[in-house]
Write a protein that holds these residues in place. Sequence first.
Motif, PDB file in Angstrom:
ATOM      1  N   PRO A 251       0.844  -1.202   0.000  1.00  0.00           N
ATOM      2  CA  PRO A 251       0.000   0.000   0.000  1.00  0.00           C
ATOM      3  C   PRO A 251       0.880   1.253   0.000  1.00  0.00           C
ATOM      4  O   PRO A 251       1.824   1.366   0.771  1.00  0.00           O
ATOM      5  N   GLN A 256      -5.133   3.201   0.241  1.00  0.00           N
ATOM      6  CA  GLN A 256      -4.786   1.796   0.048  1.00  0.00           C
ATOM      7  C   GLN A 256      -4.587   1.083   1.376  1.00  0.00           C
ATOM      8  O   GLN A 256      -4.906  -0.112   1.510  1.00  0.00           O
ATOM      9  N   SER A 260      -6.624  -2.181   2.604  1.00  0.00           N
ATOM     10  CA  SER A 260      -5.923  -3.374   3.081  1.00  0.00           C
ATOM     11  C   SER A 260      -6.443  -3.802   4.455  1.00  0.00           C
ATOM     12  O   SER A 260      -6.626  -5.002   4.708  1.00  0.00           O
TER      13      SER A 260
END
Length: 692
Positions: A251, A256, A260
């Motif tokens: 990430p 991101q 995750s």
Amino acid sequence: MILEGPDTSLPTREQRAATASPSPVGRLSGRRSEGPPNQETLATIFPPIADYAFLSDCENSCLVAPTGSIEWLCLPRPHDPSIFGTILDRAAGSFRLAPIDSAVPAHRQYVPGTMVLATTWQTRSGWLIVNDFMAVAPWYRDGERSESHRRTPGDFDARHVLVRSAVCLHGRVDVQLNCEPSFDYGRDDAVWDFTGGTYEQVATLNPSVPRLVLTGDMRFGIEGRAVRARHRLVEGESLFAVLSWGDVEPPMNRAQVDVSRAETSRFWRDWIDGGHFPDHPWRELLQRSALTLKGLTYAPTGAMLAAPTTSLPEQPGGQRNWDYRYTWIRDAAFTLRSLHGLGFDTEADDFLAFLGEVLEPRVATAGAPRTRGNLQVLYPVDGANAVPESELDHLTGHGGSRPVRSGNSAYNQTQFDVLGAIVDCVFEHTRSRDSLSERSWRIVVQAVETALRSWKEVDRGIWEVRGEPQHFTFSKIMCWVAADRGARLAALRGERERADLWWAAAHEMHTDICEKGVSEEGYFTQAYGSKELDASLLLLPTLGFLPVDDERIRATVLAIEGDLCDGAFVYRYRPEVTDDGLEGQPEGSFTACSFWLVSALVAIGDLDRARSQCERLVGASSALGLYGEEIDPATARHLGNFPQALTHLALINALLDVIDAEQRAAGKSMGPAGSPSWWNAVGMSDRPTTAT
């Protein structure tokens, strides 16, 4: 400029190992110390074992200290050398993300149903929460196969990244990052360099070790082996740092990271939702134990770790320090039986496939003869040959407990109880799955035939004694289990001749054990010809060796409760009289045995004492619901490798036994996890033979 004066530089690790003083405090502080170290002083150097949190992605795992420091992580496999090893030596590498001026968090917990750790900090100027997890993501290997996976791929896979994110909840907080890997158990300090023209990503340059990449939204600085960063967060602001060691892009921004975390949480919650848990106050503890066992599995092969650590001491300052970063066939078989009870069957499928691979390696060419491997007590999780035991003399050990060991020489011991555990695992799996594969049947045949050849011999027993082999009663009983369960499975396959042969052998074993393994007082003994007790015999009521109302079963349970108990805590045996090769060195109570006593008391009908025993053991868990191998009855301090699979599986069995007994007493029951037609068509309680 050269300054004259005494040399105050720190010695190298090799120099320190060569000139090690008797006192670990002296080695750590640089001061000479006379006599043994004070345990209270050692407690200030190393966090208590129970204070660590456990994170996993079902391939790798790490331990997080309450200070926010990751103090244990081995790469690329669980039994490989550590990159963070501060749990065994305060100079062996760590990774901390926490407020600059705080060392004690306000609160720590797992996000419910997950392996995401949430640590809340209160500082003089604000509040901060740090979330740590090892990322698991939807299958991402498009267009390529994994080189390590030998089991059928699922919908998720480990991303090989450790994610740490922080959010300021109130006020302002100064946050510090300090990442100091030291490869090969602290022998090889990290060498870092920036990967581009900015400060947000660095990578290690060390050859022949996993390449580490640290990515984040902080400005990193390289100072020797350490990467450091400082940043002030105000209310609502956040930051992150991601340590990666695979070939997948980590990430790269906050969005991101959030994705995750959501994917990882979904993986764990989807898995735990598939289990059957009673609506009971102990439900959360049962789920945490199940998640811990899942976290100890190695998804690429289906193996299960006994524990993620090595050499955490069973006695502070003592030598009972062993490497548990392997899959013990016995423990894994017991564990999968517990997971069956909760409705988790896939893990048993994968473990039996792993066992089949180590016993029947793949042939290189079609038509080549299939070779049959010898069964070992333990294996690395990738199925390779076990590494010989060695001592890491350059490490101080946790709390000064030495030696620190890598590898475990028990792998080539003779332990016949493993044979019964394997066959019983297949037996229970057959009941649950309503099928018996040809490979599983070959495993059964090999185990039973070995038991029939070996049961009259001496062995090292379930406790892997390093003293002289003996005729351990529990080993004989487990050989009986192999023959008994094998005969039942043979009958299911219609192999009546083999079933009769194995049943006759089981009858011979049973007679011999009852003649030679019972004392004059009427309880089962540790070994033939001995009067000593052994807590492994608390498993007798669950093995079906005798009816639970047989007076010998009751006498054994009560004798162990009277002689090997210290309050709610049960010792395996008396080390001062049992030749385990360690010259009577003391140890803590064995927590799995303490939970076995709960199940045994339920079995003999003493529900009130079982519930009382169980409540005290539940109260002895760590703040995060984890258990090590042992507990010191005097202090309730956890000892040994942590967390331990065998303890958590014993907990699951004990709690379910108490809950089910309470419900049956109230006129209702949880009932079995499954009721396959093929099994019931034969009758699981019928003898699979016409022999008398």
